[in-house]
Motif scaffolding. Structure first.
Motif, mmCIF file in Angstrom:
data_model
loop_
_atom_site.group_PDB
_atom_site.id
_atom_site.type_symbol
_atom_site.label_atom_id
_atom_site.label_comp_id
_atom_site.label_asym_id
_atom_site.label_seq_id
_atom_site.Cartn_x
_atom_site.Cartn_y
_atom_site.Cartn_z
ATOM 1 N N PHE A 1 88.576 35.355 1.325
ATOM 2 C CA PHE A 1 89.617 34.355 1.112
ATOM 3 C C PHE A 1 90.050 33.780 2.466
ATOM 4 C CE2 PHE A 1 91.652 35.955 -3.134
ATOM 5 C CZ PHE A 1 90.566 35.451 -3.844
ATOM 6 N N SER A 2 90.442 32.536 2.449
ATOM 7 C CA SER A 2 91.011 31.932 3.654
ATOM 8 C C SER A 2 92.367 32.570 3.956
ATOM 9 C CB SER A 2 91.209 30.433 3.443
ATOM 10 O OG SER A 2 92.193 30.199 2.438
ATOM 11 N N PHE A 3 92.845 32.319 5.177
ATOM 12 C CA PHE A 3 94.185 32.800 5.547
ATOM 13 C C PHE A 3 95.222 32.283 4.554
ATOM 14 C CE2 PHE A 3 98.288 32.301 7.572
ATOM 15 C CZ PHE A 3 98.471 33.520 8.210
ATOM 16 N N GLU A 4 95.123 31.028 4.176
ATOM 17 C CA GLU A 4 96.116 30.431 3.276
ATOM 18 C C GLU A 4 96.107 31.094 1.913
ATOM 19 O OE1 GLU A 4 93.972 28.749 5.162
ATOM 20 O OE2 GLU A 4 95.431 27.993 6.646
ATOM 21 N N LYS A 5 94.933 31.412 1.392
ATOM 22 C CA LYS A 5 94.860 32.082 0.085
ATOM 23 C C LYS A 5 95.440 33.491 0.148
ATOM 24 C CE LYS A 5 90.906 29.551 -1.837
ATOM 25 N NZ LYS A 5 89.491 29.644 -2.287
ATOM 26 N N ASN A 6 95.074 34.242 1.169
ATOM 27 C CA ASN A 6 95.629 35.587 1.289
ATOM 28 C C ASN A 6 97.140 35.541 1.542
ATOM 29 O OD1 ASN A 6 93.428 37.353 0.835
ATOM 30 N ND2 ASN A 6 92.626 36.944 2.884
ATOM 31 N N LYS A 7 97.591 34.571 2.334
ATOM 32 C CA LYS A 7 99.032 34.466 2.578
ATOM 33 C C LYS A 7 99.784 34.165 1.290
ATOM 34 C CE LYS A 7 102.529 32.477 5.598
ATOM 35 N NZ LYS A 7 103.494 32.160 4.527
ATOM 36 N N ARG A 8 99.173 33.398 0.406
ATOM 37 C CA ARG A 8 99.794 33.158 -0.901
ATOM 38 C C ARG A 8 100.086 34.486 -1.613
ATOM 39 N NH1 ARG A 8 96.940 29.720 -5.865
ATOM 40 N NH2 ARG A 8 98.228 30.576 -7.548
ATOM 41 N N LEU A 9 99.170 35.430 -1.497
ATOM 42 C CA LEU A 9 99.367 36.736 -2.134
ATOM 43 C C LEU A 9 100.431 37.550 -1.405
ATOM 44 C CD1 LEU A 9 95.610 37.551 -2.792
ATOM 45 C CD2 LEU A 9 97.289 36.694 -4.444
ATOM 46 N N PHE A 10 100.408 37.526 -0.076
ATOM 47 C CA PHE A 10 101.463 38.215 0.674
ATOM 48 C C PHE A 10 102.837 37.654 0.315
ATOM 49 C CE2 PHE A 10 98.020 39.083 3.930
ATOM 50 C CZ PHE A 10 97.989 40.447 3.711
ATOM 51 N N ASP A 11 102.939 36.348 0.208
ATOM 52 C CA ASP A 11 104.214 35.716 -0.138
ATOM 53 C C ASP A 11 104.653 36.106 -1.553
ATOM 54 O OD1 ASP A 11 104.253 34.501 2.328
ATOM 55 O OD2 ASP A 11 103.586 32.539 1.602
ATOM 56 N N LEU A 12 103.703 36.174 -2.469
ATOM 57 C CA LEU A 12 104.015 36.574 -3.839
ATOM 58 C C LEU A 12 104.525 38.011 -3.878
ATOM 59 C CD1 LEU A 12 104.003 36.074 -6.872
ATOM 60 C CD2 LEU A 12 101.533 36.537 -6.878
ATOM 61 N N ALA A 13 103.875 38.888 -3.132
ATOM 62 C CA ALA A 13 104.333 40.279 -3.063
ATOM 63 C C ALA A 13 105.735 40.368 -2.479
ATOM 64 C CB ALA A 13 103.361 41.107 -2.230
ATOM 65 N N SER A 14 106.000 39.562 -1.462
ATOM 66 C CA SER A 14 107.324 39.554 -0.846
ATOM 67 C C SER A 14 108.393 39.120 -1.837
ATOM 68 C CB SER A 14 107.316 38.630 0.372
ATOM 69 O OG SER A 14 108.574 38.620 1.006
ATOM 70 N N GLN A 15 108.097 38.115 -2.638
ATOM 71 C CA GLN A 15 109.040 37.650 -3.655
ATOM 72 C C GLN A 15 109.326 38.734 -4.692
ATOM 73 O OE1 GLN A 15 107.159 34.133 -5.209
ATOM 74 N NE2 GLN A 15 107.119 33.129 -3.211
ATOM 75 N N ILE A 16 108.273 39.412 -5.149
ATOM 76 C CA ILE A 16 108.438 40.488 -6.137
ATOM 77 C C ILE A 16 109.227 41.647 -5.533
ATOM 78 C CG2 ILE A 16 107.181 42.204 -7.508
ATOM 79 C CD1 ILE A 16 104.947 40.103 -7.834
ATOM 80 N N SER A 17 108.945 41.952 -4.288
ATOM 81 C CA SER A 17 109.657 43.030 -3.606
ATOM 82 C C SER A 17 111.140 42.711 -3.452
ATOM 83 C CB SER A 17 109.027 43.265 -2.233
ATOM 84 O OG SER A 17 109.733 44.248 -1.513
ATOM 85 N N GLU A 18 111.434 41.511 -3.007
ATOM 86 C CA GLU A 18 112.836 41.121 -2.813
ATOM 87 C C GLU A 18 113.603 41.125 -4.125
ATOM 88 O OE1 GLU A 18 112.958 37.406 -0.786
ATOM 89 O OE2 GLU A 18 111.930 38.176 1.007
ATOM 90 N N ALA A 19 112.960 40.678 -5.195
ATOM 91 C CA ALA A 19 113.633 40.637 -6.499
ATOM 92 C C ALA A 19 113.910 42.033 -7.052
ATOM 93 C CB ALA A 19 112.785 39.845 -7.496
#
Length: 269
Positions: free
Chosen positions: A99-117
């Motif tokens: 995956f490109s950096f942007e695709k993997n970052k999308r997943l990191f960002d999604l995990a961060s959102q789930i974690s914060e919630a």
């Protein structure tokens, strides 16, 4: 600073209650494992863990979809399933090496959102085939994503880079500074797992890994933060095997208990 030790469920073939009894008797604090999506099966597992007073580190590894939209959908589904069990935290094999950096970052960002919630930490494992598959690639993610925290399974990098990483000190130091959890498997330049870390021929690999883990422990002592370790030597065929018979060269359970006792003596003795 406290260090808690977790047993991998990976490779277990015993009834789950028997496994948990062995984990407790050996002196572990909990289990690291994935959870089924079926609610009844999940609740049964959680009940057994509670019976034996064992903590849970949720484990996500189901990174198989090549299409990023489908991948992200399933990623979120499995993370939320783990979060619902209220684990100590979730350890994630996030993304894909292609995956490109942007695709993997999308997943990191999604995990961060789930974690914060949820209020439950989600950290990301250095693992072959995943986003953090190599030392220099991981350094880029750590630079670009300042709040990214990781599980250090540095055995993978020894294999990926065909070395004990002597020429990547800065990259390793960056990873150590962001490590919250360790997978204490010993890798070597031609594989992610030595056949038996007690064997004298692996002394250099063992001492090199211990040196890395010493620095992780020093960082957590300095910051007065807690650290967790999963003794994650794997089963056959991750464990090297004999030809034809496919019999493993060593006993996975014995090696993992040995690693726990070695690290307890080193850091808690």
């Amino acid at each position: 600073m406290t260090i808690r030790f977790y047993a991998p469920h990976w490779g277990n073939t015993l009834p789950f209650a028997t496994f948990c009894q062995n984990v407790k008797t050996a002196g572990y604090d909990g289990v690291e494992m994935a959870l089924p999506l079926d609610e009844a099966e999940k609740h049964e597992i959680l009940a057994v863990l509670k019976d034996y007073d064992l903590g849970l580190i949720g484990q996500y590894y189901q990174s198989f979809e090549k299409d990023i939209d489908e991948h992200a959908k399933n990623y979120a589904k499995y993370l939320r399933n783990l979060i619902s069990a209220e684990p100590v935290f979730v350890n994630c094999q996030t993304g894909k090496d292609y995956f490109s950096f942007e695709k993997n970052k999308r997943l990191f960002d999604l995990a961060s959102q789930i974690s914060e919630a949820s209020g439950i930490r989600i950290i990301h494992e250095t693992h072959r085939g995943k986003s953090l598959f190599a030392a220099h690639i991981t350094e880029e993610y750590l630079t670009q994503i300042p709040d990214l925290r990781i599980t250090l399974d540095i055995s993978h990098w020894c294999n990926v880079h065909e070395s004990l990483l002597a020429d990547q000190e800065a990259e390793v130091a960056a990873a150590i500074s962001r490590t919250d959890h360790i997978h204490s498997r010993i890798g070597h330049p031609e594989g992610p797992q030595v056949n038996d870390p007690r064997a004298p021929e692996w002394a250099e690999a063992l001492e090199t890994h211990l040196g890395w883990w010493d620095k992780v422990v020093e960082t957590h002592k300095r910051n007065a933060t807690s650290l967790t370790v999963t003794t994650e030597f794997g089963p056959a065929t991750y464990m090297p095997v004999m030809p034809y018979t496919q019999m493993p060269l060593s006993n996975q359970w014995e090696i993992n208990v040995h690693m726990m006792n070695l690290l307890k003596a080193r850091y808690q003795g």
